[in-house]
Motif scaffolding. Structure first.
Motif, PDB file in Angstrom:
ATOM      1  N   LYS A 195       0.822  -1.210   0.000  1.00  0.00           N
ATOM      2  CA  LYS A 195       0.000   0.000   0.000  1.00  0.00           C
ATOM      3  C   LYS A 195       0.862   1.269   0.000  1.00  0.00           C
ATOM      4  CE  LYS A 195      -1.132   0.743   4.911  1.00  0.00           C
ATOM      5  NZ  LYS A 195      -0.120  -0.096   5.576  1.00  0.00           N
ATOM      6  N   ASP A 196       2.132   1.134   0.393  1.00  0.00           N
ATOM      7  CA  ASP A 196       3.028   2.304   0.396  1.00  0.00           C
ATOM      8  C   ASP A 196       3.535   2.664  -1.005  1.00  0.00           C
ATOM      9  OD1 ASP A 196       2.817   1.863   3.110  1.00  0.00           O
ATOM     10  OD2 ASP A 196       4.671   0.677   3.170  1.00  0.00           O
ATOM     11  N   VAL A 197       3.380   1.757  -1.950  1.00  0.00           N
ATOM     12  CA  VAL A 197       3.899   2.011  -3.297  1.00  0.00           C
ATOM     13  C   VAL A 197       2.838   2.742  -4.111  1.00  0.00           C
ATOM     14  CG1 VAL A 197       4.830   0.977  -5.402  1.00  0.00           C
ATOM     15  CG2 VAL A 197       5.287  -0.082  -3.171  1.00  0.00           C
ATOM     16  N   LYS A 198       3.141   3.992  -4.464  1.00  0.00           N
ATOM     17  CA  LYS A 198       2.174   4.797  -5.222  1.00  0.00           C
ATOM     18  C   LYS A 198       2.292   4.487  -6.714  1.00  0.00           C
ATOM     19  CE  LYS A 198       1.273   7.207  -1.544  1.00  0.00           C
ATOM     20  NZ  LYS A 198       0.684   8.333  -0.936  1.00  0.00           N
ATOM     21  N   GLY A 199       1.135   4.571  -7.402  1.00  0.00           N
ATOM     22  CA  GLY A 199       1.146   4.360  -8.854  1.00  0.00           C
ATOM     23  C   GLY A 199       1.701   2.997  -9.217  1.00  0.00           C
ATOM     24  N   GLN A 200       2.469   2.948 -10.318  1.00  0.00           N
ATOM     25  CA  GLN A 200       3.153   1.723 -10.758  1.00  0.00           C
ATOM     26  C   GLN A 200       2.210   0.540 -10.915  1.00  0.00           C
ATOM     27  OE1 GLN A 200       5.829   2.595 -11.793  1.00  0.00           O
ATOM     28  NE2 GLN A 200       7.462   3.092 -10.369  1.00  0.00           N
ATOM     29  N   ALA A 201       1.011   0.808 -11.454  1.00  0.00           N
ATOM     30  CA  ALA A 201       0.019  -0.262 -11.585  1.00  0.00           C
ATOM     31  C   ALA A 201       0.558  -1.426 -12.427  1.00  0.00           C
ATOM     32  CB  ALA A 201      -1.260   0.288 -12.203  1.00  0.00           C
ATOM     33  N   GLY A 221      15.024  -0.274 -14.448  1.00  0.00           N
ATOM     34  CA  GLY A 221      14.544   1.101 -14.362  1.00  0.00           C
ATOM     35  C   GLY A 221      15.604   2.027 -13.837  1.00  0.00           C
ATOM     36  N   PRO A 222      15.374   3.329 -13.966  1.00  0.00           N
ATOM     37  CA  PRO A 222      16.361   4.313 -13.523  1.00  0.00           C
ATOM     38  C   PRO A 222      16.490   4.332 -11.995  1.00  0.00           C
ATOM     39  CG  PRO A 222      14.323   5.398 -14.183  1.00  0.00           C
ATOM     40  CD  PRO A 222      14.180   3.955 -14.552  1.00  0.00           C
ATOM     41  N   PRO A 223      17.581   4.913 -11.489  1.00  0.00           N
ATOM     42  CA  PRO A 223      17.775   4.978 -10.036  1.00  0.00           C
ATOM     43  C   PRO A 223      16.611   5.732  -9.393  1.00  0.00           C
ATOM     44  CG  PRO A 223      19.716   5.805 -11.198  1.00  0.00           C
ATOM     45  CD  PRO A 223      18.677   5.553 -12.229  1.00  0.00           C
ATOM     46  N   GLY A 224      16.177   5.269  -8.259  1.00  0.00           N
ATOM     47  CA  GLY A 224      15.130   5.971  -7.522  1.00  0.00           C
ATOM     48  C   GLY A 224      13.722   5.664  -7.987  1.00  0.00           C
ATOM     49  N   SER A 225      13.592   4.729  -8.948  1.00  0.00           N
ATOM     50  CA  SER A 225      12.243   4.451  -9.446  1.00  0.00           C
ATOM     51  C   SER A 225      11.494   3.498  -8.518  1.00  0.00           C
ATOM     52  CB  SER A 225      12.313   3.885 -10.861  1.00  0.00           C
ATOM     53  OG  SER A 225      13.096   2.723 -10.881  1.00  0.00           O
ATOM     54  N   GLY A 226      12.166   3.028  -7.477  1.00  0.00           N
ATOM     55  CA  GLY A 226      11.465   2.215  -6.484  1.00  0.00           C
ATOM     56  C   GLY A 226      11.668   0.717  -6.635  1.00  0.00           C
ATOM     57  N   LYS A 227      12.700   0.314  -7.376  1.00  0.00           N
ATOM     58  CA  LYS A 227      12.920  -1.122  -7.602  1.00  0.00           C
ATOM     59  C   LYS A 227      13.176  -1.862  -6.290  1.00  0.00           C
ATOM     60  CE  LYS A 227      16.437  -0.362 -10.388  1.00  0.00           C
ATOM     61  NZ  LYS A 227      16.440   1.122 -10.355  1.00  0.00           N
ATOM     62  N   THR A 228      14.066  -1.289  -5.476  1.00  0.00           N
ATOM     63  CA  THR A 228      14.390  -1.949  -4.211  1.00  0.00           C
ATOM     64  C   THR A 228      13.183  -1.946  -3.281  1.00  0.00           C
ATOM     65  OG1 THR A 228      16.660  -1.166  -4.488  1.00  0.00           O
ATOM     66  CG2 THR A 228      16.046  -1.973  -2.304  1.00  0.00           C
ATOM     67  N   MET A 229      12.514  -0.804  -3.260  1.00  0.00           N
ATOM     68  CA  MET A 229      11.332  -0.667  -2.416  1.00  0.00           C
ATOM     69  C   MET A 229      10.284  -1.731  -2.760  1.00  0.00           C
ATOM     70  SD  MET A 229       8.771   2.574  -2.460  1.00  0.00           S
ATOM     71  CE  MET A 229       7.524   2.797  -1.212  1.00  0.00           C
ATOM     72  N   ILE A 230      10.064  -1.921  -4.052  1.00  0.00           N
ATOM     73  CA  ILE A 230       9.044  -2.865  -4.509  1.00  0.00           C
ATOM     74  C   ILE A 230       9.472  -4.307  -4.207  1.00  0.00           C
ATOM     75  CG2 ILE A 230       8.015  -3.808  -6.612  1.00  0.00           C
ATOM     76  CD1 ILE A 230       8.037  -0.840  -7.653  1.00  0.00           C
ATOM     77  N   ALA A 394      10.215   5.893 -13.520  1.00  0.00           N
ATOM     78  CA  ALA A 394      10.140   6.735 -12.324  1.00  0.00           C
ATOM     79  C   ALA A 394       8.675   7.068 -12.082  1.00  0.00           C
ATOM     80  CB  ALA A 394      10.941   8.014 -12.541  1.00  0.00           C
ATOM     81  N   VAL A 395       8.281   7.087 -10.827  1.00  0.00           N
ATOM     82  CA  VAL A 395       6.873   7.342 -10.518  1.00  0.00           C
ATOM     83  C   VAL A 395       6.543   8.807 -10.830  1.00  0.00           C
ATOM     84  CG1 VAL A 395       7.389   7.784  -8.080  1.00  0.00           C
ATOM     85  CG2 VAL A 395       5.088   7.096  -8.726  1.00  0.00           C
ATOM     86  N   LYS A 396       5.324   9.036 -11.366  1.00  0.00           N
ATOM     87  CA  LYS A 396       4.924  10.404 -11.730  1.00  0.00           C
ATOM     88  C   LYS A 396       4.652  11.209 -10.458  1.00  0.00           C
ATOM     89  CE  LYS A 396       2.621   9.191 -16.062  1.00  0.00           C
ATOM     90  NZ  LYS A 396       2.203   7.805 -15.787  1.00  0.00           N
ATOM     91  N   GLU A 399       1.231  11.064  -8.966  1.00  0.00           N
ATOM     92  CA  GLU A 399       0.945   9.791  -8.300  1.00  0.00           C
ATOM     93  C   GLU A 399       1.600   9.725  -6.928  1.00  0.00           C
ATOM     94  OE1 GLU A 399       0.193   6.739 -12.012  1.00  0.00           O
ATOM     95  OE2 GLU A 399       2.222   6.959 -11.244  1.00  0.00           O
ATOM     96  N   LEU A 400       2.787  10.272  -6.874  1.00  0.00           N
ATOM     97  CA  LEU A 400       3.530  10.250  -5.613  1.00  0.00           C
ATOM     98  C   LEU A 400       2.832  11.106  -4.559  1.00  0.00           C
ATOM     99  CD1 LEU A 400       6.125   8.954  -4.643  1.00  0.00           C
ATOM    100  CD2 LEU A 400       7.347  11.032  -5.246  1.00  0.00           C
ATOM    101  N   GLU A 401       2.226  12.205  -5.048  1.00  0.00           N
ATOM    102  CA  GLU A 401       1.564  13.139  -4.141  1.00  0.00           C
ATOM    103  C   GLU A 401       0.158  12.682  -3.748  1.00  0.00           C
ATOM    104  OE1 GLU A 401       2.598  16.566  -2.773  1.00  0.00           O
ATOM    105  OE2 GLU A 401       4.118  14.998  -2.833  1.00  0.00           O
TER     106      GLU A 401
END
Ligand SMILES: Nc1ncnc2c1ncn2[C@@H]1O[C@H](COP(=O)(O)OP(=O)(O)O)[C@@H](O)[C@H]1O
Ligand SMILES: [Mg+2]
Length: 510
Positions: A195-201, A221-230, A394-396, A399-401
């Motif tokens: 639920k913490d991951v915004k967008g990225q459907a 994906g580029p750095p910071g796009s949330g790969k590790t997080m996901i 990278a998340v838009k 979407e992040l907001e």
């Protein structure tokens, strides 16, 4: 006089019962241990001598011979200290052990007679129980781990003295029991939630499919796009571990010495995240005393290789076959051992050295040759073992907001579990558990698409220049997509979606 007690030893992830025979005879004082002991077992003589003395008992100054049987299998480790010490006390008439034929002992002794935690208590307790043993005596720190075996009476002692007092009826120890249901409940709790991951459907959908079919997946994906997080959130959507799976995982951790006193049973699917400097032995297992590697420690869970191209090539290559087979055999002069390693591989990487190739917001500064060199660090055969390749943009900002949080892991997990149950039922007599494990014969039987779906796959094969392996991967993934949809047949839309997860073959790897 002769005494006979029992202990256990490990072979791979399984244990076997070892007879510890002690003979004390007149003659030149001496102390020998025979029956293929390794250096650690031989050293136990000094610990045992001191421990017996410091417990206030007498080390007989006679000829002591200890035989560990069966004598043809190498005995490793320090856990024979306890049965050998007790064997000497029994053979010298200082102690009488009741029910000796139904009891096993294992534990390392300190010079003062304290019992120290040992590795592998769970697999040893399981195998002892299977051989008809009713009671085990272990160091107190190992007691919960061994008590996971239902039906076995498990006694934990702080030191040699407590065991003596038990058998001389001065102070009896009581068997310990643990609440397995309570431990398994732990499996429902996760720190990281989707639920913490915004967008990225699109990415979430791909992960749901990967989790449902047990497929390996690569995130680019580029750095910071949330790969590790996901990636860290994947265990939270995998089906819960069954008790048997949990035991398998715990056995491997027990052997590697990674259990703690307070978490004797691993109830959650493992998530291993080795650093890219890991050696081949660290990743796949090995060493002079073979130890399970990261791939086995991730058994029944997720092995996450973050920044895949940074890993040593030899380490990745050595992992290829085990990934396919679900087990790894390590051969050493002392014999070979096999550890299971049925894992879901999750890998992540940047698309190029600077990280922004194909990014919509930042310009990539790498040359074509640099990009090709970077991508070629990953060998084709390894890539071929990864069923889904997806791009993580990278998340838009909007979407992040966004305030509303996404779907929870629990909601996704329910769909994943339902699709897994369909697979378990379908493959119950086939020796596989999920779509990712299908053999060519089983694919023939269960993955034949409907005619128009077949036609689409044919077109894609030619226009995307897919390999035969990629073709099979698409079929397996399509099978999982159909299972998630609750469909018996593989239809056009299932194949169409599965092809998307291979589209990167052409973009990045040609
Ligand atoms: N989709 C997202 N929703 C919420 N936060 C995100 C998202 N993507 C990235 N982030 C934030 O950016 C941070 C960096 O992401 P990370 O997973 O380290 O990226 P990568 O591994 O792709 O370089 C995360 O810890 C998180 O705080
Ligand atoms: Mg990262």
């Amino acid at each position: 006089m002769i005494s006979k007690l029992s202990s256990t030893a490990l072979y791979g992830i399984d244990g076997f019962v070892v007879d510890v025979e002690t003979d004390i005879s007149n003659g030149l004082p001496g102390f020998d241990i025979v029956g293929l002991p390794d250096a650690a077992v031989k050293e136990s003589k000094e610990r045992i001598r001191a421990a017996i003395k410091n417990t206030g008992l007498a080390m007989p100054s006679k000829r002591i011979t200890v035989n560990l049987a069966p004598a043809d299998i190498k005995k490793e480790g320090t856990h024979f200290d306890l049965p050998i010490a007790l064997g000497i006390l029994a053979a010298s008439g200082q102690l009488e052990i009741s029910d000796a034929d139904k009891t096993v002992f294992f534990g390392e002794l300190s010079l003062s007679g304290d019992l120290r935690r040992i590795n592998g208590a769970l697999p040893m307790a399981i195998s002892a129980f299977q051989k008809g043993i009713k009671k085990v005596f272990v160091p107190k720190d190992n007691v919960k781990e061994a008590a996971v075996v239902e039906g076995l009476e498990v006694y934990g002692a702080e030191n040699l003295k407590e065991i003596l007092q038990h058998f001389t009826n001065q102070a009896r120890l009581s068997p310990v029991s643990v609440d397995i249901d309570e431990m398994l409940k732990e499996s429902e709790k996760f720190v990281y939630d989707f639920k913490d991951v915004k967008g990225q459907a699109f990415v979430k959908r791909a992960l749901e499919i990967a989790a449902a079919g047990g497929h390996n997946i690569l995130l680019i994906g580029p750095p910071g796009s949330g790969k590790t997080m996901i990636a860290k959130r994947i265990p939270s959507i995998l089906p819960s571990l069954s008790f048997d799976e949990s035991l398998e995982v715990t056995k491997i951790h027990s052997i590697a010495g990674l259990l703690s006193e307070n978490s004797p049973l691993i109830a959650k699917r493992p998530f291993r995240h080795p650093h890219h400097t890991v050696s081949s032995a660290g990743l796949s297992g090995g060493g002079t005393h073979p130890r399970p590697g990261e791939i086995s420690l991730s058994h029944n869970g997720v092995l996450f290789l973050d920044e895949l191209p940074e890993f040593r090539r030899d380490a990745l290559e050595a992992m290829r076959q085990p990934l396919e087979d679900g087990e790894i055999t390590i051969t050493r002069t002392s014999g070979s051992v096999t550890y299971p390693c049925s894992v879901m591989l999750v890998a992540s990487m940047n698309p190029c050295p600077c990280g922004y190739y194909g990014d919509k917001t930042k310009e990539c500064t790498c040359s074509q040759t640099q990009i090709m060199k970077y991508m070629s660090k990953i060998s084709g055969p390894l890539l071929d073992r990864i069923d889904l390749h997806i791009e993580v943009p990278a998340v838009k900002y909007e979407e992040l907001e966004a305030k509303e949080s996404g779907e929870t892991s629990l909601e996704i997990k329910e769909r994943v579990s339902a699709a897994r149950n369909v697979q378990l039922e379908r493959y119950k007599d086939s020796g596989v558990y999920s779509n990712s494990q299908l053999t060519p014969a089983l694919m023939e039987k269960y993955c034949t698409p409907e005619p128009e779906a077949s036609e689409l796959l044919h077109q894609a094969y030619n226009s995307l220049g897919l390999s035969a392996r990629a073709h099979n991967r698409i079929l397996k993934v399509a099978r999982t997509i159909a299972d998630l949809a609750g469909e018996k047949n593989i239809k056009l839309e299932h194949i169409a979606e599965a092809i998307q997860y291979r589209a990167l073959d052409k973009k990045f790897f040609n």
